[in-house]
Design an enzyme around this catalytic site. Structure first.
Site, PDB file in Angstrom:
ATOM      1  N   CYS A  32       0.746  -1.238  -0.442  1.00 28.64           N
ATOM      2  CA  CYS A  32       0.047  -0.219  -0.368  1.00 28.64           C
ATOM      3  C   CYS A  32       0.882   0.966   0.276  1.00 28.64           C
ATOM      4  O   CYS A  32       2.189   1.053   0.482  1.00 28.64           O
ATOM      5  CB  CYS A  32      -1.007   0.218   1.058  1.00 28.64           C
ATOM      6  SG  CYS A  32      -1.845  -1.791   1.272  1.00 28.64           S
ATOM      7  N   CYS A  36      -3.050   5.048   2.319  1.00 25.45           N
ATOM      8  CA  CYS A  36      -3.990   3.457   2.916  1.00 25.45           C
ATOM      9  C   CYS A  36      -4.499   3.407   3.550  1.00 25.45           C
ATOM     10  O   CYS A  36      -4.328   3.994   4.410  1.00 25.45           O
ATOM     11  CB  CYS A  36      -3.777   1.958   2.305  1.00 25.45           C
ATOM     12  SG  CYS A  36      -4.728   1.231   1.927  1.00 25.45           S
ATOM     13  N   CYS A  65      -5.697   1.555  -2.443  1.00 30.32           N
ATOM     14  CA  CYS A  65      -5.281   2.809  -2.357  1.00 30.32           C
ATOM     15  C   CYS A  65      -4.497   2.186  -3.829  1.00 30.32           C
ATOM     16  O   CYS A  65      -3.521   4.232  -4.243  1.00 30.32           O
ATOM     17  CB  CYS A  65      -4.151   3.098  -0.985  1.00 30.32           C
ATOM     18  SG  CYS A  65      -2.842   1.724  -1.285  1.00 30.32           S
ATOM     19  N   CYS A 312      16.131  25.056  -8.628  1.00 28.46           N
ATOM     20  CA  CYS A 312      16.494  25.011  -7.006  1.00 28.46           C
ATOM     21  C   CYS A 312      16.447  23.793  -6.792  1.00 28.46           C
ATOM     22  O   CYS A 312      17.408  23.525  -5.289  1.00 28.46           O
ATOM     23  CB  CYS A 312      14.679  25.870  -6.899  1.00 28.46           C
ATOM     24  SG  CYS A 312      13.537  25.120  -6.687  1.00 28.46           S
TER      25      CYS A 312
END
Length: 347
Positions: A32, A36, A65, A312
């Site tokens: 996951c 999740c 998920c 950056c």
């Protein structure tokens, strides 16, 4: 120690750990992402740096998920909808049309609210207004554009146009707008903004100051922000794909920077940091001929609105530690690791 930190983040569904770790659940054999809703005990989990390592250890992806989907990037149905809009910018898509496409209108609405911070119909109105604006800019007849845009009356079209663009179609020839779009990347969904001159913002969609940056952009250019297409977005997507394939080391896309003269100098100096290398704020200040302006340089870097292109992420602390990054430290780490790995790849 790391396991306890990760487990706490997992229990709290802390989205700032997205991209930092993947959770393998021993009892179910699934893996996951950190956000999740699954709640296994600490002794039943192990952590991996990425989905690849979890799969190599025999775990399969969680269906709840969806850890293999790029973070924040649209699911297939939404992608098809966005593609359809791109190809038919004047067509008004109603709920019945969404259902015909196999999409549930409420789910579409929720997805747009969560990811684009507006309903699908509001997004679509802006998109159509932008398409109309572009056509009027290229000297097309206002009445033709109005009826092609699906409006039964010129007054209805004028009202919509003025509401979104800020002026009537007839007076919009000299009006400037900032186009805004969402771009899928290997590091998650990003928001790009562009004027007719070039890209003026490219930022991670989950950056906590994104709304403030967009508002500042509108103020600095004195222009409305309109969802829609811009030729610079095509170049951006093309060059980004090359970058993430390890085929591009430098971007040469036109930019339209919004900031003070000092900030612009600092941002452009980032382009002098070679791909795969890092520098410090102190060295950046020296290169600009202002060795005592370290704090001002660091502050300007923090206000850079064009991530990845103006790199950056290549600026680190004097002690070698990774310093703050708007897109999250894990993204800075991933970008630096990715560039180091691809240093030997040809341009």
């Amino acid at each position: 120690m790391e396991k306890e930190v990760f487990y706490k983040a997992f229990l709290e569904r802390d989205s700032s750990f997205e991209g930092v770790f993947i959770v393998g659940v021993k009892t179910t054999g699934i893996f996951c992402r950190p956000t999740c809703p699954a709640r296994p005990k600490i002794e039943n989990v192990e952590f991996f740096p990425s989905a690849k390592e979890a799969m190599l250890s025999g775990y399969r992806p969680c269906k709840v998920c969806k850890p293999l989907e790029k973070l924040g990037n649209p699911p297939d149905g939404i992608k098809q909808l966005l593609k359809y809009m791109e190809e038919n910018p004047t067509v008004k898509i109603k709920d019945a049309d969404l259902q015909e496409m196999g999409l549930e209108p409420n789910q579409v609405r929720r997805w747009f609210l969560k990811n684009y911070k507006q309903t699908f119909h509001a997004y679509q109105r802006m998109y159509r207004a932008n398409s109309a604006f572009q056509r009027i800019q290229s000297d097309q007849n206002v009445t033709d554009v109005a009826f092609d845009s699906g409006y039964d009356s010129l007054s209805g079209f004028n009202s919509m146009f003025k509401n979104i663009i800020g002026t009537s179609p007839q007076k919009s020839k000299d009006k400037r707008v900032i186009n805004v779009t969402h771009v899928e990347t290997d590091l998650g969904l990003m928001i790009a903004a562009a004027t007719e001159k070039g890209i003026c913002m490219f930022e991670f969609a989950d950056y906590k100051l994104i709304d403030l940056e967009l508002r500042q952009l509108g103020e600095e250019f004195n222009a409305p922000l309109i969802q829609g297409d811009n030729p610079h977005f095509d170049t951006l997507r093309e060059q980004l794909n090359e970058y993430f394939r390890g085929e591009r080391k430098d971007f040469n896309i036109p930019l339209d920077l919004a900031g003070t003269e000092f900030q612009k100098k600092v941002w452009l100096s980032l382009l002098q940091i070679p791909y795969g290398c890092t520098t410090t704020y102190g060295k950046q200040a020296e290169a600009l001929g202002k060795p005592s302006a370290v704090r001002a340089v660091a502050n300007a870097n923090g206000k850079n609105k064009i991530s990845i292109i103006l790199p950056c992420h290549r600026v680190i602390g004097a002690d070698g530690t990774l310093t703050g990054y708007g897109g999250g430290m894990w993204r800075k780490k991933k970008l630096l690791e990715f560039e180091k790995e691809n240093m030997t790849t040809s341009h």
